[in-house]
Design a protein around this motif. Sequence first.
Motif, PDB file in Angstrom:
ATOM      1  N   ALA A  92       7.682 -10.616  10.639  1.00 34.68           N
ATOM      2  CA  ALA A  92       7.503  -9.377  11.408  1.00 34.68           C
ATOM      3  C   ALA A  92       6.621  -8.392  10.634  1.00 34.68           C
ATOM      4  O   ALA A  92       6.719  -8.273   9.414  1.00 34.68           O
ATOM      5  CB  ALA A  92       8.859  -8.749  11.688  1.00 34.68           C
ATOM      6  N   CYS A  93       5.753  -7.740  11.352  1.00 31.27           N
ATOM      7  CA  CYS A  93       4.898  -6.704  10.773  1.00 31.27           C
ATOM      8  C   CYS A  93       4.345  -5.879  11.927  1.00 31.27           C
ATOM      9  O   CYS A  93       4.856  -5.977  13.044  1.00 31.27           O
ATOM     10  CB  CYS A  93       3.767  -7.337   9.942  1.00 31.27           C
ATOM     11  SG  CYS A  93       2.710  -8.441  10.872  1.00 31.27           S
ATOM     12  N   SER A 162       2.888  -4.626   6.563  1.00 35.52           N
ATOM     13  CA  SER A 162       4.295  -5.030   6.489  1.00 35.52           C
ATOM     14  C   SER A 162       5.056  -3.980   5.687  1.00 35.52           C
ATOM     15  O   SER A 162       5.678  -3.078   6.239  1.00 35.52           O
ATOM     16  CB  SER A 162       4.371  -6.430   5.889  1.00 35.52           C
ATOM     17  OG  SER A 162       5.688  -6.824   5.735  1.00 35.52           O
ATOM     18  N   THR A 163       4.978  -4.030   4.363  1.00 33.23           N
ATOM     19  CA  THR A 163       5.671  -3.013   3.548  1.00 33.23           C
ATOM     20  C   THR A 163       4.827  -1.753   3.382  1.00 33.23           C
ATOM     21  O   THR A 163       5.339  -0.699   2.983  1.00 33.23           O
ATOM     22  CB  THR A 163       5.939  -3.565   2.134  1.00 33.23           C
ATOM     23  OG1 THR A 163       4.667  -3.895   1.540  1.00 33.23           O
ATOM     24  CG2 THR A 163       6.799  -4.811   2.170  1.00 33.23           C
ATOM     25  N   ARG A 168      -1.129   1.393   0.277  1.00 30.31           N
ATOM     26  CA  ARG A 168      -0.887   2.371  -0.794  1.00 30.31           C
ATOM     27  C   ARG A 168      -1.695   2.041  -2.046  1.00 30.31           C
ATOM     28  O   ARG A 168      -2.309   2.914  -2.649  1.00 30.31           O
ATOM     29  CB  ARG A 168       0.609   2.438  -1.144  1.00 30.31           C
ATOM     30  CG  ARG A 168       1.363   3.469  -0.311  1.00 30.31           C
ATOM     31  CD  ARG A 168       2.784   3.652  -0.829  1.00 30.31           C
ATOM     32  NE  ARG A 168       3.592   2.453  -0.655  1.00 30.31           N
ATOM     33  CZ  ARG A 168       4.190   2.119   0.488  1.00 30.31           C
ATOM     34  NH1 ARG A 168       4.105   2.914   1.543  1.00 30.31           N
ATOM     35  NH2 ARG A 168       4.896   1.013   0.590  1.00 30.31           N
ATOM     36  N   ALA A 169      -1.729   0.769  -2.406  1.00 26.76           N
ATOM     37  CA  ALA A 169      -2.447   0.358  -3.623  1.00 26.76           C
ATOM     38  C   ALA A 169      -3.936   0.663  -3.510  1.00 26.76           C
ATOM     39  O   ALA A 169      -4.627   0.773  -4.520  1.00 26.76           O
ATOM     40  CB  ALA A 169      -2.228  -1.130  -3.872  1.00 26.76           C
ATOM     41  N   ASN A 170      -4.432   0.783  -2.285  1.00 24.41           N
ATOM     42  CA  ASN A 170      -5.864   1.030  -2.085  1.00 24.41           C
ATOM     43  C   ASN A 170      -6.135   2.437  -1.539  1.00 24.41           C
ATOM     44  O   ASN A 170      -7.211   2.695  -0.998  1.00 24.41           O
ATOM     45  CB  ASN A 170      -6.441  -0.040  -1.156  1.00 24.41           C
ATOM     46  CG  ASN A 170      -6.466  -1.398  -1.835  1.00 24.41           C
ATOM     47  OD1 ASN A 170      -7.223  -1.603  -2.767  1.00 24.41           O
ATOM     48  ND2 ASN A 170      -5.593  -2.301  -1.409  1.00 24.41           N
ATOM     49  N   HIS A 171      -5.142   3.330  -1.682  1.00 17.12           N
ATOM     50  CA  HIS A 171      -5.287   4.739  -1.277  1.00 17.12           C
ATOM     51  C   HIS A 171      -5.664   4.885   0.193  1.00 17.12           C
ATOM     52  O   HIS A 171      -6.477   5.730   0.549  1.00 17.12           O
ATOM     53  CB  HIS A 171      -6.305   5.461  -2.174  1.00 17.12           C
ATOM     54  CG  HIS A 171      -6.033   5.235  -3.632  1.00 17.12           C
ATOM     55  ND1 HIS A 171      -4.933   5.772  -4.264  1.00 17.12           N
ATOM     56  CD2 HIS A 171      -6.672   4.488  -4.553  1.00 17.12           C
ATOM     57  CE1 HIS A 171      -4.922   5.356  -5.524  1.00 17.12           C
ATOM     58  NE2 HIS A 171      -5.960   4.578  -5.724  1.00 17.12           N
TER      59      HIS A 171
END
Length: 213
Positions: A92-93, A162-163, A168-171
């Motif tokens: 799921a996403c 998904s999460t 977030r890691a790529n702004h």
Amino acid sequence: MITLALSKGRIFEETMPLLAAAGIEVTEDPEKSRKLILATTRPDVRVVLVRASDVPTYVQYGGADLGVTGSDVLLEHGNQGLYQPLDLRIAACRLSVAVRADYDYASAVKQGSRLRVATKYVGLARDFFASKGVHVDLIKLYGSMELAPLTGLADAIVDLVSTGNTLRANHLVEVERIMDISARLVVNQAALKLKREPIRRIIDAFASAIPGS
Ligand code: AMP
């Protein structure tokens, strides 16, 4: 012989408990072997490994009797000739629009700017922005969508979230959720007639083992 098409990774892993409910276990680990056809504990059932986006094609043309793939793939492919009996509620996403954290998406949309949108899901993105009356130039990519707004290739991306860790890691920030996505079981319609009993048993076992059912 019953042939089930799966893609490696999340779909494969999350389909294993459903197969177990049907009394079927895959006897080889796809991460440890280069084989594309995997045997199971049932001599009349085998698994073929294909790309997620190729699962509908294999099932449609009878290269596989059944397959598991995301609703994103099925919507983008068009589900001609595919019987879709079950939402398996796995993998799921959501399909979302994301932009750089410093990009004012709301103003760009309000001002009627022409957005450049990079995505693998050109059809779904076109339909979504058309329904909102937003003008877009679509740029088709096959992977690493997150890079497009960071390099100036695009203003926005349409991709699976998904999460939210990758964004977030790529702004990047998620600004709109287009639709919820989950994996579906698809069945070749001719196979459903010709191999009715064994395929029905698999569908029923999968149905009984859907998470949360
Ligand atoms: P996440 O960092 O958990 O938000 O996951 C996002 C990344 O994983 C993106 O590159 C997505 O394309 C990919 N992704 C997330 N969920 C799925 C899924 N159900 N099927 C295929 N790819 C996914």
